[in-house]
Motif scaffolding. Structure first.
Motif, PDB file in Angstrom:
ATOM      1  N   VAL A  73       1.161   5.511  28.932  1.00  0.00           N
ATOM      2  CA  VAL A  73       0.691   4.483  29.864  1.00  0.00           C
ATOM      3  C   VAL A  73      -0.561   3.770  29.353  1.00  0.00           C
ATOM      4  N   ASN A  74      -1.535   4.534  28.852  1.00  0.00           N
ATOM      5  CA  ASN A  74      -2.830   3.962  28.500  1.00  0.00           C
ATOM      6  C   ASN A  74      -3.059   3.759  27.007  1.00  0.00           C
ATOM      7  N   GLY A  75      -2.301   4.468  26.176  1.00  0.00           N
ATOM      8  CA  GLY A  75      -2.517   4.370  24.735  1.00  0.00           C
ATOM      9  C   GLY A  75      -3.892   4.885  24.349  1.00  0.00           C
ATOM     10  N   VAL A  76      -4.400   4.385  23.246  1.00  0.00           N
ATOM     11  CA  VAL A  76      -5.735   4.752  22.775  1.00  0.00           C
ATOM     12  C   VAL A  76      -6.391   3.492  22.224  1.00  0.00           C
ATOM     13  N   ALA A  77      -7.681   3.356  22.459  1.00  0.00           N
ATOM     14  CA  ALA A  77      -8.396   2.179  21.978  1.00  0.00           C
ATOM     15  C   ALA A  77      -8.435   2.165  20.455  1.00  0.00           C
ATOM     16  N   LYS A  78      -8.457   0.980  19.892  1.00  0.00           N
ATOM     17  CA  LYS A  78      -8.489   0.807  18.442  1.00  0.00           C
ATOM     18  C   LYS A  78      -9.720   1.510  17.859  1.00  0.00           C
ATOM     19  N   ASN A  79      -9.532   2.149  16.714  1.00  0.00           N
ATOM     20  CA  ASN A  79     -10.585   2.841  15.962  1.00  0.00           C
ATOM     21  C   ASN A  79     -11.121   4.101  16.640  1.00  0.00           C
ATOM     22  N   LEU A  80     -10.433   4.596  17.644  1.00  0.00           N
ATOM     23  CA  LEU A  80     -10.814   5.867  18.270  1.00  0.00           C
ATOM     24  C   LEU A  80      -9.804   6.931  17.886  1.00  0.00           C
ATOM     25  N   THR A  81     -10.241   8.182  17.852  1.00  0.00           N
ATOM     26  CA  THR A  81      -9.305   9.262  17.553  1.00  0.00           C
ATOM     27  C   THR A  81      -8.467   9.559  18.791  1.00  0.00           C
ATOM     28  N   PHE A 115       7.439  10.685  20.769  1.00  0.00           N
ATOM     29  CA  PHE A 115       6.500  10.282  19.730  1.00  0.00           C
ATOM     30  C   PHE A 115       5.871  11.519  19.102  1.00  0.00           C
ATOM     31  N   ALA A 116       5.363  11.341  17.882  1.00  0.00           N
ATOM     32  CA  ALA A 116       4.650  12.394  17.165  1.00  0.00           C
ATOM     33  C   ALA A 116       3.314  11.818  16.732  1.00  0.00           C
ATOM     34  N   VAL A 117       2.216  12.483  17.098  1.00  0.00           N
ATOM     35  CA  VAL A 117       0.869  11.988  16.808  1.00  0.00           C
ATOM     36  C   VAL A 117      -0.019  13.097  16.268  1.00  0.00           C
ATOM     37  N   ASP A 118      -1.014  12.700  15.509  1.00  0.00           N
ATOM     38  CA  ASP A 118      -2.122  13.595  15.198  1.00  0.00           C
ATOM     39  C   ASP A 118      -3.387  12.884  15.673  1.00  0.00           C
ATOM     40  N   LYS A 119      -4.538  13.370  15.312  1.00  0.00           N
ATOM     41  CA  LYS A 119      -5.787  12.788  15.808  1.00  0.00           C
ATOM     42  C   LYS A 119      -6.025  11.357  15.328  1.00  0.00           C
ATOM     43  N   ASN A 120      -5.338  10.960  14.244  1.00  0.00           N
ATOM     44  CA  ASN A 120      -5.625   9.669  13.633  1.00  0.00           C
ATOM     45  C   ASN A 120      -4.549   8.605  13.800  1.00  0.00           C
ATOM     46  N   GLN A 121      -3.297   9.020  14.006  1.00  0.00           N
ATOM     47  CA  GLN A 121      -2.243   8.011  14.031  1.00  0.00           C
ATOM     48  C   GLN A 121      -0.973   8.490  14.731  1.00  0.00           C
TER      49      GLN A 121
END
Length: 135
Positions: A73-81, A115-121
């Motif tokens: 729903v919210n995603g993550v802000a650009k350049n944040l982990t 989806f598959a994510v880690d702290k960076n992408q």
């Protein structure tokens, strides 16, 4: 309606675990089952209860669903982990992506989104219609 949720490498879940709402062949409690609209649709439970011993993962399953929902729903802000929390008891999991998938029905069709994510992408993201033949 939720059919199945799977999670891997998140909090206390190292390997892939599966929570599903698929009804068994049990016929004594038909009033607890949402019948599929056609032969292609599966019968699902109207409700479910999660129970188990202390420290068996009940709360972490809810946290995994909540994390996935919030990320969608919210995603993550650009350049944040990404605030994902991989399994800590195996050092090889630290850099391995965490995986989340929802299978659900909507308007008499079944879908799988994950989806598959880690702290960076985000490593992977998919949306499939289940049971639909490609011509």
């Amino acid at each position: 309606m939720l059919i199945r949720f799977t999670v891997e490498n998140y909090l206390s879940f190292n390997e892939l675990i599966d929570f599903n709402m698929i009804a068994s062949a049990e016929e004594r409690h038909n009033h607890h089952i949402l019948q599929g609209q056609s032969a292609e649709n599966i019968d699902l439970l109207k409700t479910s209860i999660i129970y188990g011993a202390n420290a068996s993962g009940k709360s972490n399953l809810m946290k995994a669903m909540s994390f996935a929902q919030n990320f969608i729903v919210n995603g993550v802000a650009k350049n944040l982990t990404i605030d994902v929390k991989p399994f800590k008891l195996d050092s090889s999991c630290e850099n391995k992506p965490s995986r989340f998938e929802f299978e659900f029905s909507y308007q008499d069709r079944q879908y799988a989104y994950g989806f598959a994510v880690d702290k960076n992408q985000v490593h992977e993201e998919w949306l499939f219609e289940i049971g639909h033949d490609i011509e």
